[in-house]
Motif scaffolding. Structure first.
Motif, PDB file in Angstrom:
ATOM      1  N   ASN A  39       0.931  -1.058  -0.145  1.00  0.00           N
ATOM      2  CA  ASN A  39      -0.003  -0.073   0.169  1.00  0.00           C
ATOM      3  C   ASN A  39       0.958   1.360   0.139  1.00  0.00           C
ATOM      4  N   PRO A  40       1.721   1.571  -1.090  1.00  0.00           N
ATOM      5  CA  PRO A  40       2.512   2.624  -0.968  1.00  0.00           C
ATOM      6  C   PRO A  40       1.973   3.928  -0.857  1.00  0.00           C
ATOM      7  N   GLU A  41       0.617   4.283  -1.191  1.00  0.00           N
ATOM      8  CA  GLU A  41      -0.123   5.293  -0.757  1.00  0.00           C
ATOM      9  C   GLU A  41      -0.276   5.433   0.479  1.00  0.00           C
ATOM     10  N   ALA A  42      -0.314   4.676   1.589  1.00  0.00           N
ATOM     11  CA  ALA A  42      -0.535   4.761   2.750  1.00  0.00           C
ATOM     12  C   ALA A  42       0.599   5.480   3.533  1.00  0.00           C
ATOM     13  N   GLU A  43       0.010   6.334   4.660  1.00  0.00           N
ATOM     14  CA  GLU A  43       0.848   7.010   5.747  1.00  0.00           C
ATOM     15  C   GLU A  43       0.871   5.890   6.842  1.00  0.00           C
ATOM     16  N   ILE A  44       2.259   5.514   7.566  1.00  0.00           N
ATOM     17  CA  ILE A  44       2.369   4.953   8.696  1.00  0.00           C
ATOM     18  C   ILE A  44       1.952   6.160   9.764  1.00  0.00           C
ATOM     19  N   ILE A  45       0.922   5.775  10.547  1.00  0.00           N
ATOM     20  CA  ILE A  45       1.048   6.549  11.784  1.00  0.00           C
ATOM     21  C   ILE A  45       0.968   5.737  13.181  1.00  0.00           C
ATOM     22  N   ALA A  46       1.702   6.339  14.169  1.00  0.00           N
ATOM     23  CA  ALA A  46       2.075   5.355  15.356  1.00  0.00           C
ATOM     24  C   ALA A  46       2.155   6.122  16.590  1.00  0.00           C
ATOM     25  N   HIS A  47       1.494   5.288  17.696  1.00  0.00           N
ATOM     26  CA  HIS A  47       1.627   5.758  19.055  1.00  0.00           C
ATOM     27  C   HIS A  47       3.072   5.793  19.687  1.00  0.00           C
ATOM     28  N   PRO A  48       3.449   6.685  20.354  1.00  0.00           N
ATOM     29  CA  PRO A  48       4.862   6.654  21.109  1.00  0.00           C
ATOM     30  C   PRO A  48       5.184   5.488  21.862  1.00  0.00           C
ATOM     31  N   GLU A  49       4.201   4.875  22.378  1.00  0.00           N
ATOM     32  CA  GLU A  49       4.508   3.500  23.066  1.00  0.00           C
ATOM     33  C   GLU A  49       5.049   2.402  22.207  1.00  0.00           C
ATOM     34  N   CYS A  50       4.781   2.650  20.908  1.00  0.00           N
ATOM     35  CA  CYS A  50       5.601   1.610  20.095  1.00  0.00           C
ATOM     36  C   CYS A  50       7.182   1.421  20.178  1.00  0.00           C
ATOM     37  N   GLU A  51       7.561   0.384  19.737  1.00  0.00           N
ATOM     38  CA  GLU A  51       9.119   0.352  19.869  1.00  0.00           C
ATOM     39  C   GLU A  51       9.810   1.118  18.889  1.00  0.00           C
ATOM     40  N   PRO A  52      11.058   1.394  18.700  1.00  0.00           N
ATOM     41  CA  PRO A  52      11.819   2.397  17.942  1.00  0.00           C
ATOM     42  C   PRO A  52      11.786   1.822  16.652  1.00  0.00           C
ATOM     43  N   PRO A  53      11.952   0.755  16.472  1.00  0.00           N
ATOM     44  CA  PRO A  53      11.865   0.042  14.963  1.00  0.00           C
ATOM     45  C   PRO A  53      10.700   0.480  14.207  1.00  0.00           C
ATOM     46  N   VAL A  54       9.703   0.308  15.001  1.00  0.00           N
ATOM     47  CA  VAL A  54       8.262   0.605  14.277  1.00  0.00           C
ATOM     48  C   VAL A  54       8.074   2.264  14.236  1.00  0.00           C
ATOM     49  N   LEU A  55       8.516   2.967  15.129  1.00  0.00           N
ATOM     50  CA  LEU A  55       8.571   4.539  15.045  1.00  0.00           C
ATOM     51  C   LEU A  55       9.410   5.163  13.941  1.00  0.00           C
ATOM     52  N   ARG A  56      10.459   4.381  13.415  1.00  0.00           N
ATOM     53  CA  ARG A  56      11.348   5.130  12.617  1.00  0.00           C
ATOM     54  C   ARG A  56      10.636   5.102  11.165  1.00  0.00           C
TER      55      ARG A  56
END
Length: 322
Positions: A203-220
């Protein structure tokens, strides 16, 4: 965990055919208000008077004129409502609706951690027990943690707990070094970086949005990082038409309601055999249990007066500093 009554018993009360109507009637009769977190089931969100994240719900609890507060969330949230409303009846539909993050910070161990660091100001994430709040100087939420830490003098050492991922994120955003308690949320720690990257490829058009409780590898990989409410607002304001949502999947109900033309994809967990992007504690509350809680006015949240008074001060400081 402090309570004074058992959970409602389904076998002792006949359930009405129309639970929505019955709950609304009881609300009127009791002058009750239902506060629900974004991570609750969609039908609970739909009947709630107020839906929000921890900060918003704390504000609503502090200002409500209701005589009875039913907190459709987890135990620490209902405790916060009781601390802010000592003379009101505060109900939690299911007493087993706990929190893995709150459980990861036992009061005795945290007291020892604090004692080993004299002179430190204690800032605790609201996702903790009343006992931890009572040992804290200031409470924060993911919405206001950076703002609060930025108000602390630079020469003041800080203990931050109990979430290590939020603490790490706050350190990055503020440039402050803090002593961090090593607790975590099972939902936010279970998101799979590999699967999220694969979703992004698909889904290249999708933005990834994340909560800061997620692990750093996800947040990056995230295009945007924010609290639950911030993620909701961002998904409405962004021109993107698709989002990979790395937080508890309950928020997607509100995202879809407020932007029905957009597409929301729950971030996958590392475990293929469970819905690990859903909090098992939050999902213990049901519409049936909410009705029975109002009907029987139980289970009630209570706590010792000394804990209640000690926990009130850091919550009030948070509200003032927010």
């Amino acid at each position: 965990m402090f309570t004074t009554a058992p959970a409602p018993n389904f076998t002792q009360t006949r359930l009405p055919n129309d639970l929505f109507a019955a709950i609304n009637a009881l609300k009127q009769e009791l002058n009750a208000v239902i506060l629900a977190h974004y991570y609750q089931d969609s039908e609970i969100q739909d009947i709630a008077d107020f839906i929000g994240d921890s900060l918003e719900l704390a504000r609503k609890a502090a200002n409500t004129s209701a005589d009875v507060i039913v907190f459709a969330g987890v135990h620490f949230m209902a405790e916060t409502a009781k601390i802010l409303n000592p003379d009101k009846l505060v109900l939690l539909p299911d007493l087993n609706a706990g929190c893995s993050l709150a459980d990861s910070c036992p009061p005795e161990a945290f007291a020892a951690f604090k004692a080993e660091r004299p002179g430190h100001l204690v800032i605790s994430y609201i996702n903790c027990t009343a006992a931890i709040k009572a040992m804290s100087d200031i409470i924060c939420t993911s919405s206001n943690a950076v703002k609060i830490v930025n108000q602390i003098p630079k020469n003041q050492p800080i203990i931050f707990g109990p979430d290590r991922n939020l603490g790490r994120y706050v350190m990055e955003q503020t440039g402050r070094n803090m002593e961090i308690w090593q607790g975590a949320c099972i939902v936010h720690e279970n998101f799979s970086e590999k699967k999220i990257v694969q979703l992004k490829i698909e889904n290249p058009e999708a933005e990834i949005i994340a909560h800061p409780e997620c692990e750093p590898p996800v947040l990056r990989h995230a295009n945007y990082i924010g609290s639950t409410t911030a993620l909701l607002k961002y998904s409405q304001a962004s021109s993107s038409q698709a989002f990979i949502v790395a937080t508890e999947a309950g928020i997607i109900h509100q995202m879809q309601k407020q932007a029905p033309h957009k597409r929301f994809i729950p971030a996958p967990s590392t475990n293929n055999n469970c819905a690990c992007n859903e909090c098992p504690h939050m999902r213990l509350n049901t519409l049936e249990k909410l009705y029975l809680s109002l009907k029987n006015q139980t289970p009630e949240i209570t706590m010792p007066l000394d804990i209640q008074l000690a926990a009130l001060q850091p919550i009030q400081r948070m509200l003032e500093m927010s």
